[in-house]
Design an enzyme around this catalytic site. Structure first.
Site, PDB file in Angstrom:
ATOM      1  N   THR A 177       4.123   2.573   5.781  1.00 57.50           N
ATOM      2  CA  THR A 177       2.724   2.190   5.946  1.00 57.50           C
ATOM      3  C   THR A 177       2.069   3.138   6.934  1.00 57.50           C
ATOM      4  O   THR A 177       2.668   3.466   7.966  1.00 57.50           O
ATOM      5  CB  THR A 177       2.583   0.740   6.449  1.00 57.50           C
ATOM      6  OG1 THR A 177       1.224   0.508   6.852  1.00 57.50           O
ATOM      7  CG2 THR A 177       3.495   0.462   7.629  1.00 57.50           C
ATOM      8  N   GLY A 189       0.824  -1.207   0.000  1.00 54.09           N
ATOM      9  CA  GLY A 189       0.000   0.000   0.000  1.00 54.09           C
ATOM     10  C   GLY A 189       0.855   1.253   0.000  1.00 54.09           C
ATOM     11  O   GLY A 189       1.906   1.302   0.631  1.00 54.09           O
ATOM     12  N   ASP A 213       2.364  -0.217  12.251  1.00 56.85           N
ATOM     13  CA  ASP A 213       2.319  -1.494  12.960  1.00 56.85           C
ATOM     14  C   ASP A 213       3.554  -2.366  12.735  1.00 56.85           C
ATOM     15  O   ASP A 213       3.516  -3.581  12.943  1.00 56.85           O
ATOM     16  CB  ASP A 213       1.070  -2.276  12.557  1.00 56.85           C
ATOM     17  CG  ASP A 213       0.999  -2.540  11.055  1.00 56.85           C
ATOM     18  OD1 ASP A 213       1.800  -1.951  10.297  1.00 56.85           O
ATOM     19  OD2 ASP A 213       0.128  -3.329  10.637  1.00 56.85           O
ATOM     20  N   ARG A 260       0.862  -5.479  -6.045  1.00 54.00           N
ATOM     21  CA  ARG A 260       1.077  -6.754  -5.366  1.00 54.00           C
ATOM     22  C   ARG A 260       1.324  -7.813  -6.428  1.00 54.00           C
ATOM     23  O   ARG A 260       0.620  -7.865  -7.436  1.00 54.00           O
ATOM     24  CB  ARG A 260      -0.131  -7.102  -4.493  1.00 54.00           C
ATOM     25  CG  ARG A 260      -0.433  -6.001  -3.479  1.00 54.00           C
ATOM     26  CD  ARG A 260      -1.468  -6.423  -2.457  1.00 54.00           C
ATOM     27  NE  ARG A 260      -1.882  -5.291  -1.637  1.00 54.00           N
ATOM     28  CZ  ARG A 260      -1.213  -4.844  -0.581  1.00 54.00           C
ATOM     29  NH1 ARG A 260      -0.075  -5.441  -0.235  1.00 54.00           N
ATOM     30  NH2 ARG A 260      -1.656  -3.820   0.114  1.00 54.00           N
ATOM     31  N   ASP A 288       5.281  -5.234   6.079  1.00 56.68           N
ATOM     32  CA  ASP A 288       5.825  -6.549   6.401  1.00 56.68           C
ATOM     33  C   ASP A 288       5.729  -7.543   5.248  1.00 56.68           C
ATOM     34  O   ASP A 288       6.596  -8.400   5.087  1.00 56.68           O
ATOM     35  CB  ASP A 288       5.164  -7.120   7.664  1.00 56.68           C
ATOM     36  CG  ASP A 288       3.647  -7.122   7.598  1.00 56.68           C
ATOM     37  OD1 ASP A 288       3.086  -6.794   6.535  1.00 56.68           O
ATOM     38  OD2 ASP A 288       3.026  -7.457   8.627  1.00 56.68           O
ATOM     39  N   ASP A 346      -0.278   2.499   8.877  1.00 50.85           N
ATOM     40  CA  ASP A 346      -0.789   1.786  10.054  1.00 50.85           C
ATOM     41  C   ASP A 346       0.150   1.847  11.256  1.00 50.85           C
ATOM     42  O   ASP A 346      -0.277   1.593  12.387  1.00 50.85           O
ATOM     43  CB  ASP A 346      -1.062   0.318   9.716  1.00 50.85           C
ATOM     44  CG  ASP A 346      -2.264   0.155   8.787  1.00 50.85           C
ATOM     45  OD1 ASP A 346      -3.142   1.041   8.810  1.00 50.85           O
ATOM     46  OD2 ASP A 346      -2.308  -0.829   8.041  1.00 50.85           O
ATOM     47  N   ARG A 386      -6.899  -2.360  10.154  1.00 50.65           N
ATOM     48  CA  ARG A 386      -7.541  -3.678  10.184  1.00 50.65           C
ATOM     49  C   ARG A 386      -7.036  -4.524  11.335  1.00 50.65           C
ATOM     50  O   ARG A 386      -7.787  -5.269  11.964  1.00 50.65           O
ATOM     51  CB  ARG A 386      -7.297  -4.399   8.857  1.00 50.65           C
ATOM     52  CG  ARG A 386      -8.084  -5.706   8.704  1.00 50.65           C
ATOM     53  CD  ARG A 386      -7.896  -6.322   7.337  1.00 50.65           C
ATOM     54  NE  ARG A 386      -8.461  -5.488   6.292  1.00 50.65           N
ATOM     55  CZ  ARG A 386      -7.755  -4.800   5.408  1.00 50.65           C
ATOM     56  NH1 ARG A 386      -6.439  -4.831   5.454  1.00 50.65           N
ATOM     57  NH2 ARG A 386      -8.347  -4.078   4.494  1.00 50.65           N
TER      58      ARG A 386
END
Length: 328
Positions: free
Chosen positions: A130, A15, A134, A76, A107, A132, A176
């Site tokens: 990213t 992303g 995370d 992707r 990741d 996120d 998510r």
């Protein structure tokens, strides 16, 4: 790995995130500074399989520091998940005279880099990109700060409407599997409740919180919901449940969606991108590989890619307490 690195490739994968262009720019200019050639791989691993590479120089990355998205584009690649696809990618890697690879992504992108290194010995350095936030091994990922600012600005505008019409708004943000955006943006925007995947507070707890807000005199409320929250089966189910149990509320839903990924990167993300990109090239020059660069306590650090992929960056539980106190 050869001790002499003369040609490095850089790609963006997974992303998109604000700051990716700034990171590519940093890698390119760090290469130029060290008399190393640099090539950009279009569309991530799929572009390497299809030999879509372009030479990058100082002018190639001119005026990219302020641009969101990624001018190298991203995709992707199912083909890269196969040994045959990776073998084809490696043939193109060799044919272009490349010595090392910088992967900007999350990741999943790092996992591909590790496998590529294991099978074909390609030196790989990862840069976490990213929204996120995370990824283990760094306090901040590229794009996270910009996404937070985007979400807070949107919530501030929605609150104007909520206050004007005595409404309750459920605002869904990305996340998510991780609630970093929801938790920090919720605190920053003064949300009455914040729902994240890491903490299933239960729908009754939500009702109690809203009732407390109502009794305290609040005529409108904002609830920030991470898309992976487990309180209900989605933000629209939460809306239906609250409308059924608290008919005095006029309930609305706003899903911010992909607007969180876009926009010009913040100053923080631009500076972080510069520091991470330079460090990535430095590590390759030093003969190091299978590492991810990150930032911890304002210092640029390196973490094993395997740890970055397998371990988790945990939510600061103290922020949940802060959120509860500030929502009174």
């Amino acid at each position: 790995m050869n001790t002499k690195v003369t040609k490095i490739a850089v790609m963006t994968s997974g992303g998109d995130a604000p700051g990716m262009n700034a990171a590519v720019r940093a890698v390119v200019r760090a290469c130029i500074y060290n008399n190393i050639e640099c090539m950009g791989i279009m569309r991530g691993y799929q572009g390497l399989i299809e030999n879509e590479l372009i030479p990058l120089d100082s002018r190639s990355v001119r005026n990219t520091i302020s641009r969101g998205g990624t001018f190298l584009q991203s995709a992707r690649s199912k083909e890269f998940r196969t040994p045959e696809g990776r073998a084809k990618a490696f043939e193109n890697f060799k044919a272009n005279g490349l010595d090392a690879l910088v992967v900007i992504g999350g990741d999943g992108s790092f996992t591909g880099g590790m496998i590529f290194n294991k099978e074909h010995g390609v030196p790989v350095i990862g840069i976490p990109g990213t929204i996120d936030n995370d990824i283990y091994g760094t306090q901040f990922t590229l794009g996270y700060d910009t996404a937070l600012n985007t979400v807070v600005e949107a919530i501030d505008k929605i609150r104007d409407t909520a206050s004007s019409h005595n409404r309750l708004f459920f605002i869904e943000v990305m996340g998510r599997d991780a609630g970093f955006i929801a938790l920090n943006a919720g605190i920053g925007a003064g949300a009455e409740e914040i729902l994240i995947p890491e903490e299933n507070l239960g729908i009754e707890r939500l009702i109690e919180s809203l009732e407390t807000s109502k009794k305290s005199g609040k005529t409108s409320s904002i609830v920030v919901v991470a898309e992976g929250d487990k309180t209900g089966k989605g933000v629209f189910e939460l809306k239906d449940y609250v409308e059924k149990n608290m008919p005095e509320y006029d309930v609305r839903v706003s899903v911010l969606g992909h607007m969180q990924r876009g926009g010009s990167p913040s100053c923080f993300d631009r500076v972080l991108a510069g520091r991470l990109g330079v460090k990535a090239v430095d590590l390759l020059i030093e003969g190091k590989s299978n590492l991810m660069v990150g930032i911890n306590n304002n210092e640029i650090t390196a973490t094993d890619l395997e740890k970055a992929v397998k371990l988790h960056h945990d939510i600061n539980k103290n922020l949940l307490r802060v959120a509860d106190i500030l929502s009174i």
